[in-house]
Motif scaffolding. Structure first.
Motif, PDB file in Angstrom:
ATOM      1  N   VAL A  22      32.977  27.301  30.474  1.00 17.06           N
ATOM      2  CA  VAL A  22      32.395  27.907  31.398  1.00 17.06           C
ATOM      3  C   VAL A  22      33.752  28.873  32.025  1.00 17.06           C
ATOM      4  CG1 VAL A  22      31.563  28.100  34.027  1.00 17.06           C
ATOM      5  CG2 VAL A  22      30.812  26.400  32.201  1.00 17.06           C
ATOM      6  N   THR A  23      33.455  30.157  31.847  1.00 15.26           N
ATOM      7  CA  THR A  23      34.418  31.093  32.350  1.00 15.26           C
ATOM      8  C   THR A  23      33.695  32.239  33.399  1.00 15.26           C
ATOM      9  OG1 THR A  23      35.539  31.414  30.092  1.00 15.26           O
ATOM     10  CG2 THR A  23      35.798  33.156  31.582  1.00 15.26           C
TER      11      THR A  23
ATOM     12  N   SER B 259      43.858  57.859  40.544  1.00 15.66           N
ATOM     13  CA  SER B 259      44.683  56.735  40.007  1.00 15.66           C
ATOM     14  C   SER B 259      43.958  55.411  40.641  1.00 15.66           C
ATOM     15  CB  SER B 259      46.037  56.701  40.376  1.00 15.66           C
ATOM     16  OG  SER B 259      46.076  56.693  41.888  1.00 15.66           O
ATOM     17  N   ALA B 260      44.136  54.399  40.047  1.00 15.02           N
ATOM     18  CA  ALA B 260      43.663  53.079  40.449  1.00 15.02           C
ATOM     19  C   ALA B 260      44.633  51.932  40.360  1.00 15.02           C
ATOM     20  CB  ALA B 260      42.210  53.048  40.092  1.00 15.02           C
ATOM     21  N   ASN B 261      44.563  51.003  41.055  1.00  9.59           N
ATOM     22  CA  ASN B 261      45.307  49.659  40.779  1.00  9.59           C
ATOM     23  C   ASN B 261      44.205  48.719  40.699  1.00  9.59           C
ATOM     24  OD1 ASN B 261      47.872  50.101  40.881  1.00  9.59           O
ATOM     25  ND2 ASN B 261      47.536  50.331  43.139  1.00  9.59           N
ATOM     26  N   GLY B 262      44.009  47.831  39.420  1.00  6.36           N
ATOM     27  CA  GLY B 262      43.070  46.698  39.313  1.00  6.36           C
ATOM     28  C   GLY B 262      43.809  45.091  39.144  1.00  6.36           C
ATOM     29  N   PHE B 263      42.755  44.488  39.943  1.00 10.60           N
ATOM     30  CA  PHE B 263      43.503  42.929  39.817  1.00 10.60           C
ATOM     31  C   PHE B 263      42.286  42.235  39.325  1.00 10.60           C
ATOM     32  CE2 PHE B 263      45.113  45.617  43.335  1.00 10.60           C
ATOM     33  CZ  PHE B 263      46.625  45.330  43.140  1.00 10.60           C
ATOM     34  N   GLY B 264      42.595  41.314  38.560  1.00 13.07           N
ATOM     35  CA  GLY B 264      41.366  40.045  38.050  1.00 13.07           C
ATOM     36  C   GLY B 264      42.193  38.731  38.192  1.00 13.07           C
ATOM     37  N   LEU B 265      41.076  37.971  38.591  1.00 12.08           N
ATOM     38  CA  LEU B 265      41.472  36.402  38.702  1.00 12.08           C
ATOM     39  C   LEU B 265      40.064  35.696  38.308  1.00 12.08           C
ATOM     40  CD1 LEU B 265      42.933  34.109  40.034  1.00 12.08           C
ATOM     41  CD2 LEU B 265      41.596  34.436  42.214  1.00 12.08           C
ATOM     42  N   GLY B 266      40.521  34.852  37.341  1.00 11.11           N
ATOM     43  CA  GLY B 266      39.201  33.953  36.368  1.00 11.11           C
ATOM     44  C   GLY B 266      39.787  32.722  35.976  1.00 11.11           C
ATOM     45  N   ALA B 267      38.780  31.968  35.821  1.00 15.99           N
ATOM     46  CA  ALA B 267      38.986  30.591  35.444  1.00 15.99           C
ATOM     47  C   ALA B 267      38.161  29.945  34.440  1.00 15.99           C
ATOM     48  CB  ALA B 267      38.931  29.601  36.519  1.00 15.99           C
ATOM     49  N   THR B 268      38.804  29.185  33.233  1.00 14.30           N
ATOM     50  CA  THR B 268      37.774  28.593  32.284  1.00 14.30           C
ATOM     51  C   THR B 268      37.921  27.235  32.138  1.00 14.30           C
ATOM     52  OG1 THR B 268      38.215  30.589  30.662  1.00 14.30           O
ATOM     53  CG2 THR B 268      37.383  28.474  29.792  1.00 14.30           C
ATOM     54  N   TYR B 269      36.895  26.603  32.349  1.00 15.58           N
ATOM     55  CA  TYR B 269      36.805  24.958  32.241  1.00 15.58           C
ATOM     56  C   TYR B 269      35.999  24.643  30.929  1.00 15.58           C
ATOM     57  CZ  TYR B 269      35.918  20.421  33.935  1.00 15.58           C
ATOM     58  OH  TYR B 269      35.844  18.851  34.180  1.00 15.58           O
ATOM     59  N   ARG B 270      36.767  23.569  30.391  1.00 14.39           N
ATOM     60  CA  ARG B 270      36.228  23.172  29.018  1.00 14.39           C
ATOM     61  C   ARG B 270      35.723  21.552  29.085  1.00 14.39           C
ATOM     62  NH1 ARG B 270      40.500  26.568  28.260  1.00 14.39           N
ATOM     63  NH2 ARG B 270      41.841  25.102  28.864  1.00 14.39           N
ATOM     64  N   PHE B 271      34.684  21.461  28.829  1.00  8.12           N
ATOM     65  CA  PHE B 271      34.260  20.051  28.814  1.00  8.12           C
ATOM     66  C   PHE B 271      33.356  19.513  27.868  1.00  8.12           C
ATOM     67  CE2 PHE B 271      31.501  23.237  31.208  1.00  8.12           C
ATOM     68  CZ  PHE B 271      30.335  22.475  30.989  1.00  8.12           C
TER      69      PHE B 271
END
Length: 429
Positions: A70-71, A417-429
């Motif tokens: 799951v991402t 112009s622009a600043n971009g920020f990304g935050l994510g997580a991947t869970y493997r099971f």
């Protein structure tokens, strides 16, 4: 990076506005469906298969994932615009910075069923727009506010012919909603500002398909196709007459509105080269924006006042030329495995704009852009990875020069112009 769409008008901003914010890729396409990909400037998007976001990047990549994954996450955009060299028929402010702080969420699931088959699902935003000028914006006759949201659901499967070649396919179920506002002052003394608001929505089907080839044990090549999607939007146009406007020239009213529009198809070709601790990525994307020749909005149920020339200019059937052209985007990137827990990423992207100097408007104040990206992936647990990314976007300066059937005009120079920020997580099971 992120993008824009909706009903605008040729005479003073009510037909369809397809506008591009600093949120998007070229036109009003949105790139932000993966934080790991954001870190490398989306180079290698169709060949890397880093996590479950490959459901969008290349559905064939699910064949390379183990077990279930799951991402999820989001990108956050802080954009700015400087407006200068302003001219036009009226006075007003030109503060710029019309794109509010914006979030773009996404989520993906992928599961390996056996050695041959894998299935997955994605929810994400492939296109979008947001622009909201200040109340006294000088160019408000050509668009004061635009907002669009496209949400896509994508059930997906992949099939591996062998350890070298896999295919993937996923139908897309797409929902689009939008709002556009414009304000116009009729050309005579005492006329107040008239607000025009259009709201609409629609649903349509499309599909994504991909091919992934492991040319060698260390080299992968991917090709992904995102289909065009044909929408018919329905909604209403609402006219709120300003003070001092005679009933003979304009009535308050709400009218049924409709339009047809295609979001374009695209091809993404990329390569991933594994060098041990290092991985190198390269890619190019072609998008068929030339489908957007013009936009036509049909308003129904209109009863014109006695001298209805102005009313027809405001709420009649409107055709606005766009004359966009096809675009290419190119990206290169790299990642470095610093230790068993930490991956460092970087990327550089060049992205063409589809607009032209003649038809560009305040809703589409966009030019070619260069994007520099950095990213980090950290394994907080053996089965869980946190990804963060940063991207800085700088566009070439462009000029807007618009006029309408009421004899009004607006011209300006935009520097975005622009600043971009990304935050994510991947869970493997």
């Amino acid at each position: 990076m992120l993008s824009k769409f909706f009903l605008c008008k040729g005479t003073f901003g009510i037909a369809v506005a397809i506008a591009s914010s600093q949120l998007c890729a070229s036109g009003f396409a949105v790139n932000e469906q993966s934080v790991s990909g954001m870190g490398t400037g989306f180079a290698g998007r169709s060949s890397s298969a880093e996590d479950a976001s490959t459901v969008y990047g290349n559905p064939a990549g699910m064949a390379l994932l183990e077990g279930r994954q799951v991402t999820g996450g989001g990108a956050f955009i802080d954009a700015s615009s400087e407006i200068s060299q302003v001219g036009g028929h009226s006075s007003g402010s030109n503060k710029g910075n019309m794109v509010p702080f914006t979030a773009v969420p996404f989520g993906f699931y992928a599961q390996k069923i056996n050695e041959r088959w894998a299935v997955g699902f994605g929810i994400y935003a492939p296109f979008g727009l947001t622009a909201d000028y200040e109340r006294d914006f000088q160019g408000k006759a050509f668009g004061s506010k635009s907002e669009v949201k496209v949400v896509t659901l994508q059930p997906t499967f992949s099939y591996s012919f062998n350890e070298r070649v896999s295919l993937g396919f996923g139908p897309t179920i797409n929902r689009i909603t939008g709002v556009l506002e414009s304000d116009v002052t009729l050309p005579y003394a005492g006329s107040g500002s008239n607000k025009i608001e259009i709201k609409g929505d629609g649903s349509a089907l499309g599909y994504n398909a991909g091919l992934l080839v492991s040319a060698t044990d260390t080299t992968r090549v991917g090709l992904t196709y995102h289909s065009k999607v044909s929408y018919k939007l329905t909604g209403h146009t609402e006219v709120i007459k300003g003070k001092g406007v005679p009933m003979a020239d304009l009535n308050n009213g709400s009218y049924d509105a409709s339009l047809r529009i295609d979001t374009p198809e695209s091809w993404d070709l990329s390569i991933t080269q594994d060098l041990g601790d290092w991985k190198l990525y390269g890619g190019s994307t072609w998008t068929r924006w030339s489908r957007l020749k013009d936009i036509t909005v049909n308003n129904e149920g209109i009863t014109y006042p006695t001298s209805g020339v102005l009313a027809q200019k405001i709420v009649g059937t409107i055709k606005e030329n766009q004359n966009w052209h096809d675009t290419w985007a190119y990206a290169v990137g790299a990642s470095y495995r610093a230790n068993k827990h930490l991956v460092l990423r970087t990327g550089l992207t060049f992205d063409q704009a589809p607009t032209n100097n003649f038809d560009r408007s305040p809703r589409i104040p966009t030019g070619d852009r260069i994007i520099f990206s950095l990213g980090v992936g950290y394994d907080v647990m053996p089965n869980m990875t946190i990804d963060v990314a940063f991207a800085y976007l700088k566009e070439e300066s462009v000029k807007v020069n618009r006029s309408n059937a009421l004899g009004q005009s607006y011209s300006a120079k935009y520097e975005n112009s622009a600043n971009g920020f990304g935050l994510g997580a991947t869970y493997r099971f």
